[in-house]
Motif scaffolding. Structure first.
Motif, PDB file in Angstrom:
ATOM      1  N   PRO A 160      44.522  60.482 -34.051  1.00  0.00           N
ATOM      2  CA  PRO A 160      44.475  60.419 -32.584  1.00  0.00           C
ATOM      3  C   PRO A 160      44.041  59.059 -32.039  1.00  0.00           C
ATOM      4  O   PRO A 160      43.671  58.976 -30.870  1.00  0.00           O
ATOM      5  CB  PRO A 160      43.430  61.474 -32.261  1.00  0.00           C
ATOM      6  N   PHE A 161      44.056  58.024 -32.866  1.00  0.00           N
ATOM      7  CA  PHE A 161      43.501  56.746 -32.423  1.00  0.00           C
ATOM      8  C   PHE A 161      44.588  55.838 -31.863  1.00  0.00           C
ATOM      9  O   PHE A 161      45.743  55.898 -32.268  1.00  0.00           O
ATOM     10  CB  PHE A 161      42.755  56.079 -33.583  1.00  0.00           C
ATOM     11  N   ALA A 196      36.406  53.918 -30.560  1.00  0.00           N
ATOM     12  CA  ALA A 196      37.862  53.880 -30.705  1.00  0.00           C
ATOM     13  C   ALA A 196      38.521  54.657 -29.575  1.00  0.00           C
ATOM     14  O   ALA A 196      38.131  55.786 -29.270  1.00  0.00           O
ATOM     15  CB  ALA A 196      38.265  54.477 -32.055  1.00  0.00           C
ATOM     16  N   ASP A 197      39.531  54.047 -28.958  1.00  0.00           N
ATOM     17  CA  ASP A 197      40.290  54.744 -27.937  1.00  0.00           C
ATOM     18  C   ASP A 197      41.124  55.842 -28.585  1.00  0.00           C
ATOM     19  O   ASP A 197      41.529  55.737 -29.746  1.00  0.00           O
ATOM     20  CB  ASP A 197      41.197  53.776 -27.188  1.00  0.00           C
ATOM     21  N   VAL A 198      41.381  56.904 -27.816  1.00  0.00           N
ATOM     22  CA  VAL A 198      42.016  58.111 -28.348  1.00  0.00           C
ATOM     23  C   VAL A 198      43.286  58.413 -27.564  1.00  0.00           C
ATOM     24  O   VAL A 198      43.323  58.296 -26.340  1.00  0.00           O
ATOM     25  CB  VAL A 198      41.032  59.298 -28.264  1.00  0.00           C
ATOM     26  N   ASN A 199      44.303  58.810 -28.288  1.00  0.00           N
ATOM     27  CA  ASN A 199      45.549  59.269 -27.702  1.00  0.00           C
ATOM     28  C   ASN A 199      45.658  60.777 -27.891  1.00  0.00           C
ATOM     29  O   ASN A 199      44.905  61.363 -28.669  1.00  0.00           O
ATOM     30  CB  ASN A 199      46.744  58.565 -28.376  1.00  0.00           C
ATOM     31  N   LEU A 200      46.563  61.390 -27.191  1.00  0.00           N
ATOM     32  CA  LEU A 200      46.773  62.833 -27.265  1.00  0.00           C
ATOM     33  C   LEU A 200      48.264  63.121 -27.357  1.00  0.00           C
ATOM     34  O   LEU A 200      49.092  62.343 -26.859  1.00  0.00           O
ATOM     35  CB  LEU A 200      46.225  63.528 -26.016  1.00  0.00           C
ATOM     36  N   ASP A 201      48.611  64.253 -27.936  1.00  0.00           N
ATOM     37  CA  ASP A 201      50.007  64.691 -27.854  1.00  0.00           C
ATOM     38  C   ASP A 201      50.417  64.875 -26.395  1.00  0.00           C
ATOM     39  O   ASP A 201      51.574  64.673 -26.030  1.00  0.00           O
ATOM     40  CB  ASP A 201      50.187  66.023 -28.600  1.00  0.00           C
ATOM     41  N   ALA A 202      49.438  65.248 -25.568  1.00  0.00           N
ATOM     42  CA  ALA A 202      49.735  65.523 -24.156  1.00  0.00           C
ATOM     43  C   ALA A 202      49.970  64.261 -23.340  1.00  0.00           C
ATOM     44  O   ALA A 202      50.472  64.336 -22.215  1.00  0.00           O
ATOM     45  CB  ALA A 202      48.588  66.320 -23.536  1.00  0.00           C
ATOM     46  N   CYS A 203      49.594  63.088 -23.875  1.00  0.00           N
ATOM     47  CA  CYS A 203      49.790  61.847 -23.132  1.00  0.00           C
ATOM     48  C   CYS A 203      51.280  61.528 -22.996  1.00  0.00           C
ATOM     49  O   CYS A 203      52.092  61.882 -23.856  1.00  0.00           O
ATOM     50  CB  CYS A 203      49.083  60.690 -23.836  1.00  0.00           C
ATOM     51  N   ALA A 204      51.606  60.811 -21.931  1.00  0.00           N
ATOM     52  CA  ALA A 204      53.011  60.538 -21.642  1.00  0.00           C
ATOM     53  C   ALA A 204      53.621  59.531 -22.592  1.00  0.00           C
ATOM     54  O   ALA A 204      54.815  59.593 -22.895  1.00  0.00           O
ATOM     55  CB  ALA A 204      53.146  60.036 -20.205  1.00  0.00           C
ATOM     56  N   ALA A 205      52.819  58.577 -23.085  1.00  0.00           N
ATOM     57  CA  ALA A 205      53.356  57.516 -23.935  1.00  0.00           C
ATOM     58  C   ALA A 205      52.458  57.310 -25.151  1.00  0.00           C
ATOM     59  O   ALA A 205      51.294  57.708 -25.157  1.00  0.00           O
ATOM     60  CB  ALA A 205      53.469  56.214 -23.140  1.00  0.00           C
ATOM     61  N   GLN A 211      33.953  59.239 -27.904  1.00  0.00           N
ATOM     62  CA  GLN A 211      35.065  59.812 -27.155  1.00  0.00           C
ATOM     63  C   GLN A 211      36.090  60.538 -28.027  1.00  0.00           C
ATOM     64  O   GLN A 211      36.880  61.333 -27.513  1.00  0.00           O
ATOM     65  CB  GLN A 211      35.749  58.741 -26.312  1.00  0.00           C
ATOM     66  N   TYR A 212      36.106  60.311 -29.331  1.00  0.00           N
ATOM     67  CA  TYR A 212      37.039  61.056 -30.177  1.00  0.00           C
ATOM     68  C   TYR A 212      36.716  62.546 -30.228  1.00  0.00           C
ATOM     69  O   TYR A 212      37.511  63.345 -30.738  1.00  0.00           O
ATOM     70  CB  TYR A 212      37.091  60.474 -31.595  1.00  0.00           C
ATOM     71  N   SER A 213      35.553  62.932 -29.696  1.00  0.00           N
ATOM     72  CA  SER A 213      35.212  64.357 -29.671  1.00  0.00           C
ATOM     73  C   SER A 213      35.518  65.002 -28.324  1.00  0.00           C
ATOM     74  O   SER A 213      34.999  66.087 -28.022  1.00  0.00           O
ATOM     75  CB  SER A 213      33.726  64.557 -30.018  1.00  0.00           C
ATOM     76  N   ASN A 214      36.359  64.382 -27.494  1.00  0.00           N
ATOM     77  CA  ASN A 214      36.629  64.948 -26.175  1.00  0.00           C
ATOM     78  C   ASN A 214      37.320  66.313 -26.276  1.00  0.00           C
ATOM     79  O   ASN A 214      38.013  66.606 -27.259  1.00  0.00           O
ATOM     80  CB  ASN A 214      37.455  63.972 -25.330  1.00  0.00           C
ATOM     81  N   SER A 215      37.145  67.134 -25.262  1.00  0.00           N
ATOM     82  CA  SER A 215      37.625  68.524 -25.299  1.00  0.00           C
ATOM     83  C   SER A 215      39.144  68.625 -25.303  1.00  0.00           C
ATOM     84  O   SER A 215      39.704  69.607 -25.813  1.00  0.00           O
ATOM     85  CB  SER A 215      37.056  69.319 -24.121  1.00  0.00           C
TER      86      SER A 215
END
Length: 631
Positions: free
Chosen positions: A381-382, A445-454, A289-293
C-alpha cells in the motif's frame, strides 16, 4: 484526527512576516507597521506567534536545492540507521551521510531558517507588552512562554547542527551579539533558561494536539537539552549515576537566577508523568498513517489487495480514529501540516511545499518510467517518492540479532521498516538507484488505496472533508501526517536513563511486546534506537553518549564505521559493498564531532566573526570532506 484545513487568517499570519537572506538582517515585522503600533492587541501577538511557529513548516516540509530542510531528516541521514541513497544525482543526501559537501553553501538553508525563527521569537518576546493585558495576564504569559520556548528550540537545533554560533537575543543587534560564542558555556545556558521561562510562564494545561507548546513540552525539552549538554559537552557518562553537573541559568522573566540540576530535570519529567495526562497508544502501529482505517477496511473486505500487517489491529486503534494518529495520546510536540501548499509562495522563510510533510515524499519508494514502481501492483500500500535516506542494513541486522538473542518479536521492526524482498515481492530497483539496502521506510510512508483514483494518489484524498491544495499534486502536496518532535515514550526513556528506574522503560518495552528488562545503559540505548528509529534522534544520542572530542574510538564513530562493507544494491545490481566516499566514517566523525560546516556565504557576511567548524576547513585535507562521485 486533526483537521488539516488552514484558515485564511492563519495563512496571512504565516506569509506576511518575511525578511532578508542575511541571517542577522531579520526584522520579521511587515513594513507598514512599527513597534509603536504593532502589536496593538492580543490578536496581533497571536499573529506574531503563528509566524514564529511557521518556520517549522518550512523546516518540516521545505525542499531547497534538492534536500528536505527537516533537521531530523538530516540527522537520520548522518546516523548509522540510514544511507544517503536516492538516485545518482542526489548528491546532498549522500553528502550528509558521508560527512562531505559538494558546495560551500550546501547546508545554508537551515542556518538561515533557524535564525529567522529566533528573530521572530525575539520580536515576540520584546513587543508583547505593547499590548494592554489588564485582566488577561494568563494569555499574555502563555504567549510569552511560547516565544521563549520557540527561541530555545531553534537555538538547540542550530547549535546541534552548527556548533558555536552568535547568540542573538534581541531585535536590535549589537556588534557584540554578532560574535560567535561557545555553545557549551553561552548558548546552552540560554537555551535551558528559555525552556525554564517557558515552563514557568505557560499554563499547566495540555495543548491537546493544537500544534502549540505547553508547560509539559517545555519540561520534556529541558530534559532533552540538558542531557545533550551534559553528555556531549560535559562527558557526564552514565547519567543514572547522578554524574551530570548543574548548569547556570540566565536570569530573565520566568527564569530566576540560579542553576538547573539533574534532580530538577527529573522532577520536571515526573511532573509530566503524574499530571500531563499522556499515555502510550495501545498499539505502536497507531502512530503511523499505514494503519489508517481505510486501508484496514481493504484488508478485511475480501476484495483486491489486503495489507496483512495491520489486519490483526483493532479498528478503533487505526491512525485516523479518535485518540490515535495526529493529536494522539502520546504526542507532546509536533510539526503540523495542512492543505495550503502552492508552487509559488514568496518570502525568504517560505517554500512551495512547506505545508506538506515532504518527508513522506523523500522517503517514498523510488519510481520512474523504467520500472514503474508507482504502480499499486508493485508497491501497495505504499506510494512513490524520491527514495533518499533508505534504512541501513545495520538497522535491520542489529534489530534482528536483538530479537534472536532475546527470543522475541518486536512489533516496532516491521512497524518501522519495509522488508522489500518479503513484503513487496514485485518491487524492482531503478537503474540509477544507489546505496540501496533492501529496506524501505514505513514510518511516515505515504499510503495508497485500491479505492484511490490513481496509482500515485494519497489515502488522504479519500478522507471525509478532503480538499486538495493549490499544488494540485497529491504525490507531493498531500502529506498531512504530523512530524513527531516529542513523544511520551521519550519522557519515559529519559526518566529511566536519568534515574536507573526501569519501570518507565518497561512500559515502552511492554507496548512493543518485548521482554521487560532491568535497567542498564545498554538496555536504554537499545530501546531508544528501536523506539525512535528514523525519527532523527539516533545521531544526537550517539553524540551525547560519546562526548565531544572523543575521537575514532567513540561510540558514535564505531557505530558509523560498522556500516562499512555491508552489501548494497547499486544501479539495480546487487553485489556492491558500502564504503565511505573519501576516507572513513570514524575519521570524518572524529574530525567534525558531528557538526556540519557553517555556510561560507554567512562566514563572509560576518567578516571574520563567524569561524568555520573543525573538519571542514584548512586544517583538514579538502579531499576528505569534498564530495566524490562513487557510482
Amino acid at each position: 484526527m486533526k483537521k488539516y484545513i488552514l484558515s485564511a487568517a492563519a495563512v496571512l499570519s504565516v506569509t506576511a512576516f518575511t525578511s532578508c537572506n542575511d541571517m542577522l538582517d531579520t526584522d520579521p515585522r511587515v513594513t507598514e507597521l512599527t513597534a509603536a503600533t504593532f502589536p496593538g492587541k492580543p490578536a496581533d501577538v497571536e499573529a506574531l506567534n503563528a509566524a514564529t511557529y511557521s518556520i517549522m513548516n518550512t523546516l518540516g516540509g521545505g525542499d531547497q536545492s534538492g534536500i528536505l530542510n527537516n533537521p531530523f531528516y538530516w540527522w537520520s541521514l548522518m546516523s548509522d540507521d540510514c544511507y544517503g541513497s536516492g538516485g545518482l544525482q542526489d548528491n546532498v543526501a549522500k553528502s550528509l551521510h558521508h560527512f562531505t559537501t559538494a558546495s560551500a553553501n550546501q547546508y545554508e538553508q537551515d542556518f538561515i531558517l533557524l535564525y529567522g525563527g529566533i528573530s521572530r521569537a525575539n520580536n515576540q518576546i520584546e513587543t508583547i507588552d505593547n499590548v494592554d493585558w489588564t485582566g488577561n495576564t494568563v494569555q499574555r504569559n502563555q504567549l510569552l512562554g511560547e516565544g521563549y520556548f520557540m527561541r530555545g528550540l531553534y537555538y538547540m537545533w542550530l547549535t546541534q547542527l552548527y556548533g558555536d554560533v552568535p547568540l542573538i537575543t534581541a531585535t536590535t543587534i549589537t556588534d557584540e551579539m554578532k560574535q560567535q560564542v561557545s555553545a557549551e558555556t553561552d548558548v546552552f545556558p540560554q537555551i535551558l533558561s528559555d525552556f525554564v521561562s517557558a515552563k514557568n510562564l505557560m499554563k499547566a494545561e495540555r495543548a491537546n494536539g493544537s500544534g502549540h507548546a505547553d508547560k509539559y513540552a517545555a519540561e520534556a525539552y529541558i530534559a532533552r537539552a540538558y542531557m545533550f549538554w551534559a553528555g556531549f559537552y560535559k562527558k557526564a557518562g552514565e547519567l543514572a549515576n547522578g554524574s551530570a553537573p548543574a548548569i547556570e541559568l540566565v536570569e530573565q522573566e520566568g527564569c530566576p537566577a540560579g542553576s538547573l540540576s539533574q534532580a530538577d530535570v527529573i522532577a520536571g519529567l515526573k511532573d509530566i508523568v503524574a499530571n500531563g495526562g499522556y499515555k502510550l497508544c495501545e498499539d505502536f502501529r497507531s502512530l503511523w498513517q499505514y494503519s489508517n482505517s481505510l486501508l484496514w477496511d481493504e484488508a478485511h473486505d475480501g476484495k483486491g489487495h489486503a495489507y496483512e500487517f495491520i489486519a490483526d489491529m483493532k479498528r478503533e486503534n487505526c491512525f485516523d480514529q479518535p485518540g490515535m494518529g495526529n493529536g494522539n495520546t502520546e504526542e507532546i510536540f509536533q510539526i503540523q501540516f495542512m492543505n495550503a501548499s502552492k508552487w509559488a509562495i514568496g518570502g525568504t522563510y517560505n517554500n512551495p511545499r512547506m505545508y506538506s510533510n515532504y518527508l513522506s515524499c523523500f522517503w517514498g519508494l523510488r519510481n520512474g518510467a523504467t520500472n514503474d514502481n508507482g504502480k499499486r501492483d508493485k508497491t501497495y500500500p505504499f506510494n512513490q517518492g524520491w527514495g533518499q535516506g533508505t534504512p541501513s542494513v545495520n538497522l535491520w541486522q542489529d534489530w534482528t540479532a536483538a530479537e534472536t538473542a532475546g527470543n522475541y518479536s518486536d512489533i516496532r521492526k516491521l512497524g518501522t521498516l519495509i522488508d522489500l524482498e518479503h513484503e513487496l515481492a514485485s518491487y524492482t530497483y531503478e537503474k540509477d538507484d544507489c546505496e540501496e539496502s533492501g529496506y524501505g521506510v514505513k514510518k511516515y510512508a505515504d499510503v495508497n488505496l485500491d479505492a484511490c483514483a490513481a496509482d500515485n494518489d494519497s489515502w488522504w484524498s479519500m478522507c471525509p472533508g478532503y480538499s486538495s491544495s493549490s499544488l494540485d499534486n497529491k504525490q507531493q502536496g498531500d502529506h498531512f501526517e504530523d512530524f513527531y518532535l516529542m513523544r511520551y515514550a521519550d519522557v519515559l526513556l529519559m526518566l529511566t536513563e536519568l534515574t536507573g528506574d526501569a519501570q518507565y522503560m518497561n512500559q515502552v518495552q511492554k507496548r512493543a511486546g518485548v521482554p521487560q528488562t532491568p535497567y542498564s545503559l545498554k538496555a536504554v540505548q537499545d530501546e531508544r534506537r528501536w523506539e525512535f528509529a528514523l525519527e532523527g534522534l539516533r545521531f544526537n544520542d550517539l553524540r551525547r553518549w560519546s562526548g565531544i572530542d572523543s575521537g575514532e574510538t567513540s561510540i558514535a564513530a564505531k557505530a558509523l564505521q560498522a556500516q562499512n562493507g555491508k552489501s548494497i544494491t547499486v544501479k539495480g545490481k546487487k553485489g556492491s559493498n558500502m564504503a565511505h566516499m573519501t576516507c572513513s566514517w570514524t575519521k570524518r566523525y572524529a574530525a567534525t564531532n558531528g557538526f556540519l560546516p557553517k555556510p561560507q556565504a554567512q562566514i563572509t557576511l560576518m567578516n571574520g566573526k563567524l569561524k568555520q567548524n573543525p573538519g571542514w576547513g584548512e586544517e583538514t585535507p579538502a579531499a576528505e570532506y569534498t564530495y566524490k562521485v562513487l557510482y
